[in-house]
Design a protein around this motif. Structure first.
Motif, PDB file in Angstrom:
ATOM      1  N   ARG A   1     -14.656  29.154 -15.856  1.00  0.00           N
ATOM      2  CA  ARG A   1     -13.654  28.751 -14.861  1.00  0.00           C
ATOM      3  C   ARG A   1     -12.446  28.134 -15.555  1.00  0.00           C
ATOM      4  O   ARG A   1     -12.566  27.174 -16.316  1.00  0.00           O
ATOM      5  CB  ARG A   1     -14.252  27.744 -13.879  1.00  0.00           C
ATOM      6  CG  ARG A   1     -13.338  27.455 -12.669  1.00  0.00           C
ATOM      7  CD  ARG A   1     -13.973  26.433 -11.773  1.00  0.00           C
ATOM      8  NE  ARG A   1     -14.020  25.119 -12.411  1.00  0.00           N
ATOM      9  CZ  ARG A   1     -14.852  24.142 -12.038  1.00  0.00           C
ATOM     10  NH1 ARG A   1     -15.705  24.331 -11.050  1.00  0.00           N
ATOM     11  NH2 ARG A   1     -14.830  22.976 -12.664  1.00  0.00           N
ATOM     12  N   THR A   2     -11.281  28.683 -15.273  1.00  0.00           N
ATOM     13  CA  THR A   2     -10.035  28.151 -15.822  1.00  0.00           C
ATOM     14  C   THR A   2      -9.443  27.135 -14.848  1.00  0.00           C
ATOM     15  O   THR A   2      -9.955  26.923 -13.744  1.00  0.00           O
ATOM     16  CB  THR A   2      -9.046  29.292 -16.096  1.00  0.00           C
ATOM     17  OG1 THR A   2      -8.980  30.163 -14.956  1.00  0.00           O
ATOM     18  CG2 THR A   2      -9.486  30.111 -17.301  1.00  0.00           C
ATOM     19  N   ARG A   3      -8.342  26.503 -15.264  1.00  0.00           N
ATOM     20  CA  ARG A   3      -7.778  25.400 -14.481  1.00  0.00           C
ATOM     21  C   ARG A   3      -7.312  25.818 -13.094  1.00  0.00           C
ATOM     22  O   ARG A   3      -7.227  24.992 -12.188  1.00  0.00           O
ATOM     23  CB  ARG A   3      -6.618  24.775 -15.253  1.00  0.00           C
ATOM     24  CG  ARG A   3      -7.067  23.923 -16.429  1.00  0.00           C
ATOM     25  CD  ARG A   3      -5.900  23.235 -17.096  1.00  0.00           C
ATOM     26  NE  ARG A   3      -6.333  22.307 -18.129  1.00  0.00           N
ATOM     27  CZ  ARG A   3      -5.505  21.583 -18.861  1.00  0.00           C
ATOM     28  NH1 ARG A   3      -4.183  21.686 -18.682  1.00  0.00           N
ATOM     29  NH2 ARG A   3      -5.972  20.761 -19.777  1.00  0.00           N
ATOM     30  N   ASP A   4      -6.966  27.085 -12.911  1.00  0.00           N
ATOM     31  CA  ASP A   4      -6.524  27.540 -11.591  1.00  0.00           C
ATOM     32  C   ASP A   4      -7.682  27.805 -10.643  1.00  0.00           C
ATOM     33  O   ASP A   4      -7.489  28.242  -9.517  1.00  0.00           O
ATOM     34  CB  ASP A   4      -5.652  28.791 -11.724  1.00  0.00           C
ATOM     35  CG  ASP A   4      -6.400  29.975 -12.311  1.00  0.00           C
ATOM     36  OD1 ASP A   4      -7.598  29.828 -12.649  1.00  0.00           O
ATOM     37  OD2 ASP A   4      -5.790  31.056 -12.451  1.00  0.00           O
ATOM     38  N   GLY A   5      -8.924  27.533 -11.084  1.00  0.00           N
ATOM     39  CA  GLY A   5     -10.094  27.711 -10.231  1.00  0.00           C
ATOM     40  C   GLY A   5     -10.698  29.090 -10.264  1.00  0.00           C
ATOM     41  O   GLY A   5     -11.695  29.344  -9.576  1.00  0.00           O
ATOM     42  N   THR A   6     -10.163  29.994 -11.058  1.00  0.00           N
ATOM     43  CA  THR A   6     -10.673  31.358 -11.138  1.00  0.00           C
ATOM     44  C   THR A   6     -11.836  31.430 -12.117  1.00  0.00           C
ATOM     45  O   THR A   6     -11.789  30.873 -13.210  1.00  0.00           O
ATOM     46  CB  THR A   6      -9.564  32.326 -11.591  1.00  0.00           C
ATOM     47  OG1 THR A   6      -8.494  32.281 -10.646  1.00  0.00           O
ATOM     48  CG2 THR A   6     -10.089  33.752 -11.684  1.00  0.00           C
ATOM     49  N   TRP A   7     -12.887  32.148 -11.703  1.00  0.00           N
ATOM     50  CA  TRP A   7     -14.020  32.415 -12.577  1.00  0.00           C
ATOM     51  C   TRP A   7     -13.795  33.750 -13.274  1.00  0.00           C
ATOM     52  O   TRP A   7     -13.616  34.777 -12.627  1.00  0.00           O
ATOM     53  CB  TRP A   7     -15.317  32.480 -11.782  1.00  0.00           C
ATOM     54  CG  TRP A   7     -15.768  31.169 -11.216  1.00  0.00           C
ATOM     55  CD1 TRP A   7     -15.577  30.708  -9.952  1.00  0.00           C
ATOM     56  CD2 TRP A   7     -16.512  30.156 -11.902  1.00  0.00           C
ATOM     57  NE1 TRP A   7     -16.146  29.475  -9.801  1.00  0.00           N
ATOM     58  CE2 TRP A   7     -16.731  29.105 -10.979  1.00  0.00           C
ATOM     59  CE3 TRP A   7     -17.021  30.025 -13.192  1.00  0.00           C
ATOM     60  CZ2 TRP A   7     -17.431  27.950 -11.311  1.00  0.00           C
ATOM     61  CZ3 TRP A   7     -17.717  28.875 -13.525  1.00  0.00           C
ATOM     62  CH2 TRP A   7     -17.923  27.855 -12.598  1.00  0.00           C
ATOM     63  N   HIS A   8     -13.809  33.727 -14.598  1.00  0.00           N
ATOM     64  CA  HIS A   8     -13.684  34.934 -15.407  1.00  0.00           C
ATOM     65  C   HIS A   8     -15.082  35.294 -15.893  1.00  0.00           C
ATOM     66  O   HIS A   8     -15.709  34.514 -16.620  1.00  0.00           O
ATOM     67  CB  HIS A   8     -12.739  34.692 -16.581  1.00  0.00           C
ATOM     68  CG  HIS A   8     -11.362  34.302 -16.158  1.00  0.00           C
ATOM     69  ND1 HIS A   8     -10.293  35.178 -16.188  1.00  0.00           N
ATOM     70  CD2 HIS A   8     -10.873  33.121 -15.680  1.00  0.00           C
ATOM     71  CE1 HIS A   8      -9.207  34.559 -15.766  1.00  0.00           C
ATOM     72  NE2 HIS A   8      -9.535  33.308 -15.443  1.00  0.00           N
ATOM     73  N   VAL A   9     -15.570  36.462 -15.494  1.00  0.00           N
ATOM     74  CA  VAL A   9     -16.978  36.809 -15.700  1.00  0.00           C
ATOM     75  C   VAL A   9     -17.121  37.908 -16.746  1.00  0.00           C
ATOM     76  O   VAL A   9     -16.517  38.977 -16.632  1.00  0.00           O
ATOM     77  CB  VAL A   9     -17.630  37.254 -14.379  1.00  0.00           C
ATOM     78  CG1 VAL A   9     -19.099  37.608 -14.610  1.00  0.00           C
ATOM     79  CG2 VAL A   9     -17.509  36.158 -13.326  1.00  0.00           C
ATOM     80  N   GLY A  10     -17.915  37.612 -17.771  1.00  0.00           N
ATOM     81  CA  GLY A  10     -18.349  38.614 -18.737  1.00  0.00           C
ATOM     82  C   GLY A  10     -19.826  38.889 -18.535  1.00  0.00           C
ATOM     83  O   GLY A  10     -20.572  38.018 -18.069  1.00  0.00           O
ATOM     84  N   SER A  11     -20.259  40.093 -18.875  1.00  0.00           N
ATOM     85  CA  SER A  11     -21.648  40.479 -18.646  1.00  0.00           C
ATOM     86  C   SER A  11     -22.187  41.276 -19.822  1.00  0.00           C
ATOM     87  O   SER A  11     -21.426  41.924 -20.545  1.00  0.00           O
ATOM     88  CB  SER A  11     -21.783  41.322 -17.366  1.00  0.00           C
ATOM     89  OG  SER A  11     -21.239  40.669 -16.241  1.00  0.00           O
ATOM     90  N   ALA A  12     -23.507  41.228 -19.994  1.00  0.00           N
ATOM     91  CA  ALA A  12     -24.195  42.064 -20.970  1.00  0.00           C
ATOM     92  C   ALA A  12     -25.540  42.460 -20.373  1.00  0.00           C
ATOM     93  O   ALA A  12     -26.167  41.671 -19.660  1.00  0.00           O
ATOM     94  CB  ALA A  12     -24.399  41.319 -22.290  1.00  0.00           C
ATOM     95  N   TRP A  13     -25.963  43.690 -20.653  1.00  0.00           N
ATOM     96  CA  TRP A  13     -27.274  44.153 -20.197  1.00  0.00           C
ATOM     97  C   TRP A  13     -28.271  43.983 -21.336  1.00  0.00           C
ATOM     98  O   TRP A  13     -28.032  44.433 -22.457  1.00  0.00           O
ATOM     99  CB  TRP A  13     -27.211  45.607 -19.764  1.00  0.00           C
ATOM    100  CG  TRP A  13     -28.542  46.153 -19.343  1.00  0.00           C
ATOM    101  CD1 TRP A  13     -29.469  46.762 -20.133  1.00  0.00           C
ATOM    102  CD2 TRP A  13     -29.118  46.097 -18.036  1.00  0.00           C
ATOM    103  NE1 TRP A  13     -30.580  47.094 -19.407  1.00  0.00           N
ATOM    104  CE2 TRP A  13     -30.394  46.711 -18.112  1.00  0.00           C
ATOM    105  CE3 TRP A  13     -28.675  45.598 -16.812  1.00  0.00           C
ATOM    106  CZ2 TRP A  13     -31.235  46.823 -17.002  1.00  0.00           C
ATOM    107  CZ3 TRP A  13     -29.509  45.711 -15.703  1.00  0.00           C
ATOM    108  CH2 TRP A  13     -30.764  46.321 -15.806  1.00  0.00           C
ATOM    109  N   VAL A  14     -29.391  43.313 -21.040  1.00  0.00           N
ATOM    110  CA  VAL A  14     -30.446  43.134 -22.037  1.00  0.00           C
ATOM    111  C   VAL A  14     -31.738  43.708 -21.473  1.00  0.00           C
ATOM    112  O   VAL A  14     -32.201  43.294 -20.405  1.00  0.00           O
ATOM    113  CB  VAL A  14     -30.643  41.650 -22.408  1.00  0.00           C
ATOM    114  CG1 VAL A  14     -31.733  41.520 -23.469  1.00  0.00           C
ATOM    115  CG2 VAL A  14     -29.335  41.039 -22.921  1.00  0.00           C
ATOM    116  N   ASP A  15     -32.314  44.657 -22.172  1.00  0.00           N
ATOM    117  CA  ASP A  15     -33.590  45.248 -21.777  1.00  0.00           C
ATOM    118  C   ASP A  15     -34.721  44.385 -22.311  1.00  0.00           C
ATOM    119  O   ASP A  15     -34.541  43.640 -23.284  1.00  0.00           O
ATOM    120  CB  ASP A  15     -33.701  46.667 -22.335  1.00  0.00           C
ATOM    121  CG  ASP A  15     -34.662  47.525 -21.522  1.00  0.00           C
ATOM    122  OD1 ASP A  15     -35.390  46.970 -20.670  1.00  0.00           O
ATOM    123  OD2 ASP A  15     -34.704  48.745 -21.748  1.00  0.00           O
ATOM    124  N   ALA A  16     -35.895  44.474 -21.682  1.00  0.00           N
ATOM    125  CA  ALA A  16     -37.024  43.630 -22.099  1.00  0.00           C
ATOM    126  C   ALA A  16     -38.325  44.209 -21.599  1.00  0.00           C
ATOM    127  O   ALA A  16     -38.370  44.909 -20.581  1.00  0.00           O
ATOM    128  CB  ALA A  16     -36.854  42.210 -21.562  1.00  0.00           C
TER     129      ALA A  16
END
Length: 266
Positions: free
Chosen positions: A133-148
């Protein structure tokens, strides 16, 4: 006339479908405004509501998430993230969509880089989310797929099986290394704790709740709020923005009220 009306209807329907499902990319930053999850996970709606409080979201390649393609040890899955490209970051939340306990940790990088590496438990193949979350309140989302292969959250840890956890509970080990930039430093912090999820028969939830790294004047450098899926005897690596000075401390507590307190020496 009828054919023209049908054509207009089809055009409107196509536009509505595009508005509801497509992403709008900012090619200058790598941020993607999206109404649908690029990982196509049914659990994303819960994460957005419960962990991000339905705040504005962009799926953003500047939040770099690094993990294994396949988790050889589902009880100790290594993951690292770096949101430095966003600039000032107030809070970072890590979650695993398909874990029985989805929240993993929350990280406030007060005077450290918004990057962290650690290990977590993975019950089954899943997207791993890192929301900054940056100061303007926006959530910046990164993702990764992990198999198991599965089972990371529902089997006892090694120290719980052999009974050694009580002899080392909340012992802190720390090392300081040269940092990435001038005057900074990398800190590797280990806290001995079984981090029980509460999902193993006869073993209630028992985990660290908070950790705070502070400078010599007791001013916090970072805060961590931990949940059950963090791996047993957790290890965290992070980067200070400033030179290390003598007197840094680590403090915190677990959900049974046991306190953590130690000095971090260069």
């Amino acid at each position: 006339m009828m054919r023209r009306r049908q054509g207009m209807v089809l055009l409107v329907l196509a536009w509505l479908r595009l508005a509801n499902t497509s992403a709008f990319a900012d090619t200058g930053t790598g941020a993607v405004m999206a109404h649908s999850d690029p990982m196509q996970s049914p659990q994303w709606a819960w994460i957005h509501k419960e962990l991000l409080q339905q705040g504005p979201v962009v799926f953003d390649s500047r939040v770099r998430v690094t993990g294994p393609a396949f988790a050889e040890d589902p009880m100790r899955v290594p993951i690292a993230f770096d949101a430095s490209a966003l600039g000032e970051v107030e809070r970072i939340v890590v979650a695993v969509d398909r874990n029985p306990i989805r929240p993993v940790l929350a990280f406030e990088p007060l005077r450290v880089r918004p990057s962290l590496s650690f290990r977590f438990k993975l019950e089954q193949a899943s997207p791993v989310r890192v929301a900054a979350r940056t100061r303007d309140g926006t959530w910046h989302v990164g993702s990764a797929w992990v198999d198991a292969g599965g089972g990371g959250c529902t089997v006892p840890g090694a120290t719980r099986r052999d009974g050694s956890w009580s002899r080392t509970l909340n012992r802190v080990e720390a090392r300081v290394f040269p940092g990435l930039g001038e005057g900074g430093a990398r800190v590797r912090l280990r806290v001995m704790h079984p981090m029980d999820t509460g999902l193993v028969a006869g073993i209630p939830a028992f985990h660290i709740e908070t950790l705070v790294l502070a400078d010599a004047s007791r001013q916090p450098l970072l805060r961590l709020a931990l949940h059950e899926p963090v791996a047993e005897n957790p290890i965290f690596s992070f980067d200070l923005r400033e030179a290390v000075v003598p007197g840094m401390t680590v403090s915190g507590h677990d959900n049974n009220g046991n306190h953590i307190a130690a000095r971090v020496s260069p």
